[in-house]
Write a protein that holds these residues in place. Structure first.
Motif, PDB file in Angstrom:
ATOM      1  N   MET A 130      24.387  26.507  73.517  1.00  0.00           N
ATOM      2  CA  MET A 130      23.475  26.407  72.400  1.00  0.00           C
ATOM      3  C   MET A 130      23.490  27.743  71.654  1.00  0.00           C
ATOM      4  SD  MET A 130      19.319  25.822  72.291  1.00  0.00           S
ATOM      5  CE  MET A 130      19.076  26.465  73.902  1.00  0.00           C
ATOM      6  N   PRO A 131      23.824  27.724  70.344  1.00  0.00           N
ATOM      7  CA  PRO A 131      23.786  28.971  69.572  1.00  0.00           C
ATOM      8  C   PRO A 131      22.340  29.444  69.364  1.00  0.00           C
ATOM      9  CG  PRO A 131      25.171  27.329  68.501  1.00  0.00           C
ATOM     10  CD  PRO A 131      24.432  26.634  69.608  1.00  0.00           C
ATOM     11  N   VAL A 132      22.079  30.670  69.767  1.00  0.00           N
ATOM     12  CA  VAL A 132      20.756  31.281  69.617  1.00  0.00           C
ATOM     13  C   VAL A 132      20.942  32.659  68.993  1.00  0.00           C
ATOM     14  CG1 VAL A 132      18.745  32.198  70.843  1.00  0.00           C
ATOM     15  CG2 VAL A 132      19.799  30.048  71.596  1.00  0.00           C
ATOM     16  N   THR A 133      20.118  32.978  68.024  1.00  0.00           N
ATOM     17  CA  THR A 133      20.119  34.325  67.457  1.00  0.00           C
ATOM     18  C   THR A 133      18.835  35.006  67.888  1.00  0.00           C
ATOM     19  OG1 THR A 133      21.356  33.597  65.521  1.00  0.00           O
ATOM     20  CG2 THR A 133      20.205  35.695  65.340  1.00  0.00           C
ATOM     21  N   ARG A 134      18.950  36.058  68.646  1.00  0.00           N
ATOM     22  CA  ARG A 134      17.796  36.854  69.048  1.00  0.00           C
ATOM     23  C   ARG A 134      17.445  37.785  67.894  1.00  0.00           C
ATOM     24  NH1 ARG A 134      16.207  33.761  73.040  1.00  0.00           N
ATOM     25  NH2 ARG A 134      17.842  33.468  74.575  1.00  0.00           N
ATOM     26  N   ALA A 135      16.185  38.018  67.666  1.00  0.00           N
ATOM     27  CA  ALA A 135      15.739  38.848  66.539  1.00  0.00           C
ATOM     28  C   ALA A 135      16.451  40.194  66.527  1.00  0.00           C
ATOM     29  CB  ALA A 135      14.224  39.040  66.603  1.00  0.00           C
ATOM     30  N   ALA A 136      16.618  40.805  67.675  1.00  0.00           N
ATOM     31  CA  ALA A 136      17.252  42.124  67.750  1.00  0.00           C
ATOM     32  C   ALA A 136      18.739  42.075  67.396  1.00  0.00           C
ATOM     33  CB  ALA A 136      17.065  42.708  69.147  1.00  0.00           C
ATOM     34  N   GLU A 137      19.341  40.872  67.426  1.00  0.00           N
ATOM     35  CA  GLU A 137      20.776  40.730  67.168  1.00  0.00           C
ATOM     36  C   GLU A 137      21.080  40.183  65.773  1.00  0.00           C
ATOM     37  OE1 GLU A 137      21.706  38.047  70.319  1.00  0.00           O
ATOM     38  OE2 GLU A 137      21.629  39.597  71.856  1.00  0.00           O
ATOM     39  N   ALA A 138      20.066  39.815  65.024  1.00  0.00           N
ATOM     40  CA  ALA A 138      20.280  39.239  63.694  1.00  0.00           C
ATOM     41  C   ALA A 138      20.885  40.282  62.761  1.00  0.00           C
ATOM     42  CB  ALA A 138      18.963  38.710  63.128  1.00  0.00           C
ATOM     43  N   GLU A 139      21.869  39.859  61.984  1.00  0.00           N
ATOM     44  CA  GLU A 139      22.513  40.756  61.021  1.00  0.00           C
ATOM     45  C   GLU A 139      21.619  40.944  59.803  1.00  0.00           C
ATOM     46  OE1 GLU A 139      26.436  39.563  59.902  1.00  0.00           O
ATOM     47  OE2 GLU A 139      27.054  39.296  61.974  1.00  0.00           O
ATOM     48  N   THR A 140      21.550  42.183  59.325  1.00  0.00           N
ATOM     49  CA  THR A 140      20.751  42.500  58.147  1.00  0.00           C
ATOM     50  C   THR A 140      21.659  43.010  57.045  1.00  0.00           C
ATOM     51  OG1 THR A 140      18.853  43.050  59.536  1.00  0.00           O
ATOM     52  CG2 THR A 140      18.837  43.909  57.307  1.00  0.00           C
ATOM     53  N   HIS A 141      21.399  42.544  55.823  1.00  0.00           N
ATOM     54  CA  HIS A 141      22.166  42.937  54.642  1.00  0.00           C
ATOM     55  C   HIS A 141      21.183  43.355  53.553  1.00  0.00           C
ATOM     56  CE1 HIS A 141      25.759  41.005  56.357  1.00  0.00           C
ATOM     57  NE2 HIS A 141      24.909  40.106  56.806  1.00  0.00           N
TER      58      HIS A 141
ATOM     59  N   THR B 181      16.765  44.165  47.950  1.00  0.00           N
ATOM     60  CA  THR B 181      16.144  43.182  48.838  1.00  0.00           C
ATOM     61  C   THR B 181      16.886  43.158  50.167  1.00  0.00           C
ATOM     62  OG1 THR B 181      15.481  41.859  46.927  1.00  0.00           O
ATOM     63  CG2 THR B 181      15.520  40.740  49.043  1.00  0.00           C
ATOM     64  N   ARG B 182      16.166  42.915  51.255  1.00  0.00           N
ATOM     65  CA  ARG B 182      16.768  42.837  52.589  1.00  0.00           C
ATOM     66  C   ARG B 182      16.865  41.368  53.019  1.00  0.00           C
ATOM     67  NH1 ARG B 182      14.817  46.694  57.156  1.00  0.00           N
ATOM     68  NH2 ARG B 182      16.402  47.895  56.097  1.00  0.00           N
ATOM     69  N   PHE B 183      18.021  41.017  53.553  1.00  0.00           N
ATOM     70  CA  PHE B 183      18.299  39.659  54.024  1.00  0.00           C
ATOM     71  C   PHE B 183      18.663  39.735  55.502  1.00  0.00           C
ATOM     72  CE2 PHE B 183      19.362  40.071  49.592  1.00  0.00           C
ATOM     73  CZ  PHE B 183      18.798  38.960  49.014  1.00  0.00           C
ATOM     74  N   THR B 184      17.938  39.005  56.346  1.00  0.00           N
ATOM     75  CA  THR B 184      18.220  38.965  57.777  1.00  0.00           C
ATOM     76  C   THR B 184      18.706  37.561  58.110  1.00  0.00           C
ATOM     77  OG1 THR B 184      16.506  40.617  58.179  1.00  0.00           O
ATOM     78  CG2 THR B 184      17.288  39.362  60.082  1.00  0.00           C
ATOM     79  N   SER B 185      19.967  37.485  58.518  1.00  0.00           N
ATOM     80  CA  SER B 185      20.634  36.206  58.747  1.00  0.00           C
ATOM     81  C   SER B 185      20.379  35.692  60.159  1.00  0.00           C
ATOM     82  CB  SER B 185      22.136  36.396  58.520  1.00  0.00           C
ATOM     83  OG  SER B 185      22.818  35.188  58.712  1.00  0.00           O
ATOM     84  N   TYR B 186      19.977  34.418  60.266  1.00  0.00           N
ATOM     85  CA  TYR B 186      19.722  33.804  61.561  1.00  0.00           C
ATOM     86  C   TYR B 186      20.682  32.664  61.874  1.00  0.00           C
ATOM     87  CZ  TYR B 186      15.442  36.508  61.473  1.00  0.00           C
ATOM     88  OH  TYR B 186      14.558  37.548  61.406  1.00  0.00           O
ATOM     89  N   ILE B 187      20.912  31.787  60.898  1.00  0.00           N
ATOM     90  CA  ILE B 187      21.804  30.638  61.093  1.00  0.00           C
ATOM     91  C   ILE B 187      22.802  30.638  59.946  1.00  0.00           C
ATOM     92  CG2 ILE B 187      21.948  28.118  61.286  1.00  0.00           C
ATOM     93  CD1 ILE B 187      20.296  29.389  63.554  1.00  0.00           C
TER      94      ILE B 187
ATOM     95  N   GLN C 239      15.861  35.323  56.520  1.00  0.00           N
ATOM     96  CA  GLN C 239      14.584  35.874  56.089  1.00  0.00           C
ATOM     97  C   GLN C 239      14.874  36.869  54.974  1.00  0.00           C
ATOM     98  OE1 GLN C 239      11.471  37.067  59.003  1.00  0.00           O
ATOM     99  NE2 GLN C 239      11.936  39.096  58.242  1.00  0.00           N
ATOM    100  N   THR C 240      14.100  36.797  53.910  1.00  0.00           N
ATOM    101  CA  THR C 240      14.229  37.721  52.795  1.00  0.00           C
ATOM    102  C   THR C 240      12.973  38.573  52.725  1.00  0.00           C
ATOM    103  OG1 THR C 240      15.572  36.139  51.551  1.00  0.00           O
ATOM    104  CG2 THR C 240      14.527  37.890  50.291  1.00  0.00           C
TER     105      THR C 240
END
Length: 124
Positions: free
Chosen positions: A1-12, A17-23, A36-37
Protein backbone atom coordinates in the motif's frame (compact mmCIF):
# COMPACT_ATOMS: atom_id res chain seq x y z
CA UNK A 1 0.00 0.00 0.00
CA UNK A 2 1.54 3.36 -1.02
CA UNK A 3 1.75 5.63 2.03
CA UNK A 4 3.32 9.07 2.27
CA UNK A 5 4.46 9.98 5.76
CA UNK A 6 4.33 13.71 6.50
CA UNK A 7 8.08 13.81 7.17
CA UNK A 8 8.74 12.22 3.74
CA UNK A 9 6.43 14.38 1.60
CA UNK A 10 8.22 16.35 -1.10
CA UNK A 11 7.96 20.13 -0.87
CA UNK A 12 8.23 22.54 -3.81
CA UNK A 13 8.16 26.34 -4.02
CA UNK A 14 6.75 28.34 -6.94
CA UNK A 15 5.64 31.97 -7.22
CA UNK A 16 5.93 32.48 -3.46
CA UNK A 17 3.73 29.49 -2.60
CA UNK A 18 4.71 26.16 -1.01
CA UNK A 19 3.34 22.87 -2.38
CA UNK A 20 3.65 19.64 -0.38
CA UNK A 21 3.00 16.59 -2.53
CA UNK A 22 1.25 13.55 -1.02
CA UNK A 23 -0.26 11.55 -3.89
CA UNK A 24 1.03 11.64 -7.49
CA UNK A 25 2.14 9.36 -10.33
CA UNK A 26 5.73 9.31 -9.04
CA UNK A 27 4.35 7.51 -5.98
CA UNK A 28 2.29 5.03 -7.98
CA UNK A 29 -1.00 6.89 -8.44
CA UNK A 30 -2.69 6.21 -11.78
CA UNK A 31 -5.55 8.71 -11.54
CA UNK A 32 -5.20 11.24 -8.70
CA UNK A 33 -2.84 13.89 -7.36
CA UNK A 34 -3.23 15.40 -3.88
CA UNK A 35 -1.13 18.14 -2.33
CA UNK A 36 -1.22 20.81 0.33
CA UNK A 37 -0.73 24.43 -0.70
CA UNK A 38 0.48 27.06 1.76
CA UNK A 39 -0.20 30.63 0.68
CA UNK A 40 1.66 33.27 2.72
CA UNK A 41 -0.12 36.36 4.04
CA UNK A 42 -0.16 39.16 1.50
CA UNK A 43 0.49 36.97 -1.56
CA UNK A 44 -1.27 38.32 -4.66
CA UNK A 45 -0.91 35.11 -6.69
CA UNK A 46 -0.07 34.34 -10.31
CA UNK A 47 -3.07 34.15 -12.66
CA UNK A 48 -2.98 31.02 -14.80
CA UNK A 49 -5.21 28.68 -16.77
CA UNK A 50 -5.81 25.14 -15.48
CA UNK A 51 -5.97 22.59 -18.27
CA UNK A 52 -7.74 19.95 -16.12
CA UNK A 53 -10.18 20.31 -13.20
CA UNK A 54 -8.72 21.45 -9.88
CA UNK A 55 -10.50 21.13 -6.52
CA UNK A 56 -9.64 23.17 -3.40
CA UNK A 57 -10.59 22.72 0.27
CA UNK A 58 -9.53 25.41 2.75
CA UNK A 59 -8.09 23.90 5.94
CA UNK A 60 -6.59 27.05 7.53
CA UNK A 61 -6.84 30.79 6.97
CA UNK A 62 -8.75 32.74 4.34
CA UNK A 63 -8.06 33.11 0.60
CA UNK A 64 -9.65 34.77 -2.37
CA UNK A 65 -9.94 32.40 -5.31
CA UNK A 66 -10.82 34.04 -8.61
CA UNK A 67 -12.14 31.74 -11.34
CA UNK A 68 -12.72 33.32 -14.76
CA UNK A 69 -12.89 36.80 -13.25
CA UNK A 70 -15.27 35.92 -10.40
CA UNK A 71 -13.59 36.30 -6.97
CA UNK A 72 -14.84 34.34 -3.96
CA UNK A 73 -13.54 34.57 -0.41
CA UNK A 74 -13.04 31.07 0.96
CA UNK A 75 -12.75 30.21 4.67
CA UNK A 76 -11.96 27.05 6.61
CA UNK A 77 -14.19 24.20 5.43
CA UNK A 78 -15.13 25.89 2.14
CA UNK A 79 -14.42 24.11 -1.14
CA UNK A 80 -14.25 25.25 -4.76
CA UNK A 81 -13.87 23.64 -8.16
CA UNK A 82 -12.01 25.26 -11.05
CA UNK A 83 -13.28 23.74 -14.32
CA UNK A 84 -10.81 22.61 -16.96
CA UNK A 85 -9.83 25.56 -19.15
CA UNK A 86 -10.66 28.21 -16.56
CA UNK A 87 -8.30 31.00 -15.54
CA UNK A 88 -7.67 31.13 -11.81
CA UNK A 89 -5.81 33.24 -9.27
CA UNK A 90 -5.30 32.55 -5.58
CA UNK A 91 -4.63 35.45 -3.17
CA UNK A 92 -4.17 35.70 0.56
CA UNK A 93 -5.14 39.17 1.75
CA UNK A 94 -5.11 38.01 5.37
CA UNK A 95 -2.47 38.30 8.07
CA UNK A 96 -1.61 34.59 8.40
CA UNK A 97 -0.64 31.76 6.07
CA UNK A 98 -3.59 29.98 4.47
CA UNK A 99 -3.49 26.23 3.84
CA UNK A 100 -5.47 24.36 1.19
CA UNK A 101 -5.83 20.71 0.25
CA UNK A 102 -5.84 20.42 -3.54
CA UNK A 103 -6.64 17.52 -5.85
CA UNK A 104 -6.41 17.13 -9.62
CA UNK A 105 -6.43 14.26 -12.12
CA UNK A 106 -3.13 12.81 -13.32
CA UNK A 107 -1.91 14.75 -16.34
CA UNK A 108 -2.69 18.11 -14.77
CA UNK A 109 -0.97 21.14 -16.33
CA UNK A 110 -1.19 24.88 -15.90
CA UNK A 111 -0.62 27.65 -18.41
CA UNK A 112 0.66 31.09 -17.49
CA UNK A 113 -0.91 34.09 -19.20
CA UNK A 114 2.15 34.35 -21.47
CA UNK A 115 1.45 30.83 -22.81
CA UNK A 116 4.15 29.03 -20.78
CA UNK A 117 2.89 25.54 -19.90
CA UNK A 118 3.81 24.26 -16.43
CA UNK A 119 3.97 20.60 -15.48
CA UNK A 120 4.02 20.97 -11.69
CA UNK A 121 6.44 18.52 -10.05
CA UNK A 122 4.06 18.07 -7.09
CA UNK A 123 1.60 16.48 -9.55
CA UNK A 124 4.06 14.38 -11.58
Amino acid sequence: MPVTRAAEAETHEMHGTRFTSYIRPGMGSAELCVWQTQVPAGLKGMPHKVLREEAFVIIAGVVTLTIDGQPEELRVGDAALAPAGSTINLENNGTETATLLVTVPVGFQGELLDGTVINPPWAS
